[in-house]
Design an enzyme around this catalytic site. Sequence first.
Site, PDB file in Angstrom:
ATOM      1  CG  HIS A  72     -61.762 134.305 -15.426  1.00 17.01           C
ATOM      2  ND1 HIS A  72     -62.307 134.845 -16.566  1.00 17.01           N
ATOM      3  CD2 HIS A  72     -61.391 133.038 -15.742  1.00 17.01           C
ATOM      4  CE1 HIS A  72     -62.259 133.947 -17.536  1.00 17.01           C
ATOM      5  NE2 HIS A  72     -61.721 132.841 -17.055  1.00 17.01           N
ATOM      6  CE1 TYR A 197     -66.065 142.371 -18.229  1.00 14.85           C
ATOM      7  CE2 TYR A 197     -68.104 143.340 -19.034  1.00 14.85           C
ATOM      8  CZ  TYR A 197     -67.447 142.444 -18.219  1.00 14.85           C
ATOM      9  OH  TYR A 197     -68.178 141.615 -17.395  1.00 14.85           O
ATOM     10  N   PRO A 288     -76.581 144.027 -18.491  1.00 19.29           N
ATOM     11  CG  PRO A 288     -76.452 142.697 -20.407  1.00 19.29           C
ATOM     12  CD  PRO A 288     -77.214 143.824 -19.809  1.00 19.29           C
ATOM     13  CE  LYS A 292     -71.701 143.381  -9.355  1.00 16.49           C
ATOM     14  NZ  LYS A 292     -70.870 142.196  -9.496  1.00 16.49           N
ATOM     15  CE1 TYR A 376     -67.346 142.349 -14.265  1.00 16.77           C
ATOM     16  CE2 TYR A 376     -65.912 140.713 -13.236  1.00 16.77           C
ATOM     17  CZ  TYR A 376     -66.710 141.108 -14.298  1.00 16.77           C
ATOM     18  OH  TYR A 376     -66.883 140.280 -15.378  1.00 16.77           O
TER      19      TYR A 376
END
Length: 381
Positions: A72, A197, A288, A292, A376
């Site tokens: 991704h 998200y 979560p 990570k 990220y």
Amino acid sequence: MRTQVGIIGAGPAGLLLAQLLAVRGIDSVVLENHSRDYVQARIRAGILEQGTTDALRDAGLGARLDREGLVHDGLRLTFDGEQHRLDLRALTGRAVTIYGQTEVVKDLIAARLDSGAPLHFEVDDVRVDVATPAVRYRHEGVEHELRCDAIAGCDGFHGVCRAAIPEAEVTTWERAYPFAWLGILADVAPSTDELIYARHERGFALHSMRSRERSRLYVQVDPGDDVARWPDARVWEELHARLASDGFALAEGPVLEKSITPMRSFVAAPLRHGPLFLAGDAAHIVPPTGAKGLNLAMADVLVLADALIDGSPAALDAYSDRCLRRVWRAQHFSWWMTGMLHVDPAGDAYDRELARSQLRYVTRSRAAATSLAENYVGYDR
Ligand code: RFL
Ligand code: PHB
């Protein structure tokens, strides 16, 4: 019995450590208190940083990952009914890979068992003796003592290794959150090509996936909530409401698994007590939201394997501080993402406006987007 490194826990941390050591000719014994089936079926993380996939490839575990992993280059943030894209690749030069923790663990277990090196499931009553050093345990009704040069505590948050360190010699930091995640695995093609998200007045939602055919979705729920109160129809209704944005349509499918995960931040330091080294969730956990936990566990054991292979007091001493820098960066990032995307039931209108402002900032400012993106994909400096 004797081995160089006694590894407690056959999660991603313990199994990868065993593999990294084996490649370099260091022998170890892995002890796991659950069964192989149980460990392989535990649905957890789904996002691997590039550092993690590189490490798996280097350790000889790249074949299925490269065939089945979904790379991704970006992620989506949905708020106020609008979806925004963050181009991770353009902002950082890096991407992330969707490959379930279940698959990572299956590959690692298969590699270990194929090599014939010891990995024992369903061991009972594991005791850590730091003074000797040794690990004592029961397996198939027989008492064993495993003498080792070093012990790797890779036994997760509820394991026995952290507790084997005298309280006066560890410092802990902790944060509890007033919400939890209800996760479902659904037998339906993902409705999105990248993770979404979402922040909504009804709470957080996440659309993730495990493959081109399987979706993994989460909604924010109360920490004391019970899955019995969440029939499938209610879960889908919340997902539709919270993920809604122009042009987005959520496809439903049979729910294969459903569970609730509490959220917590925790760090115990130092990561070393004499011959005992803590790694992964045994030493630290994060909520979560930043994806990570698994990546930190893998990063710890990469450093630990190098230190154990080097063997010098300086290398072994440096292990804890080297890991903690990355751990604290991930702590902050995970806490920050969690605050920005969740609705605090005790929060007020001021909190809501701060979160919305932060979301507008990370989707409009290249500097703010880059900061989110570099954390990220994994930040290690
Ligand atoms: P694990 O995986 O908990 O493995 C520890 C192992 O030790 C065993 N054990 C013992 N064995 C022998 N004797 C004892 N006394 C023992 N006590 C325990 C356990 O049975 C187990 O097999 O820890 P490890 O290896 O440090 O790995 C950590 C990761 O599992 C964890 O951080 C991630 O799953 C967190 N996480 C995520 N991380 C990511 O990087 N990306 C994600 O997208 C992500 N999503 C998630 C997550 C965790 C979640 N849950 C359920 C907590 C999503 C969820 C919902
Ligand atoms: C998952 O796919 O399980 C997942 C993805 C991203 C997260 C957490 C979990 O931040």
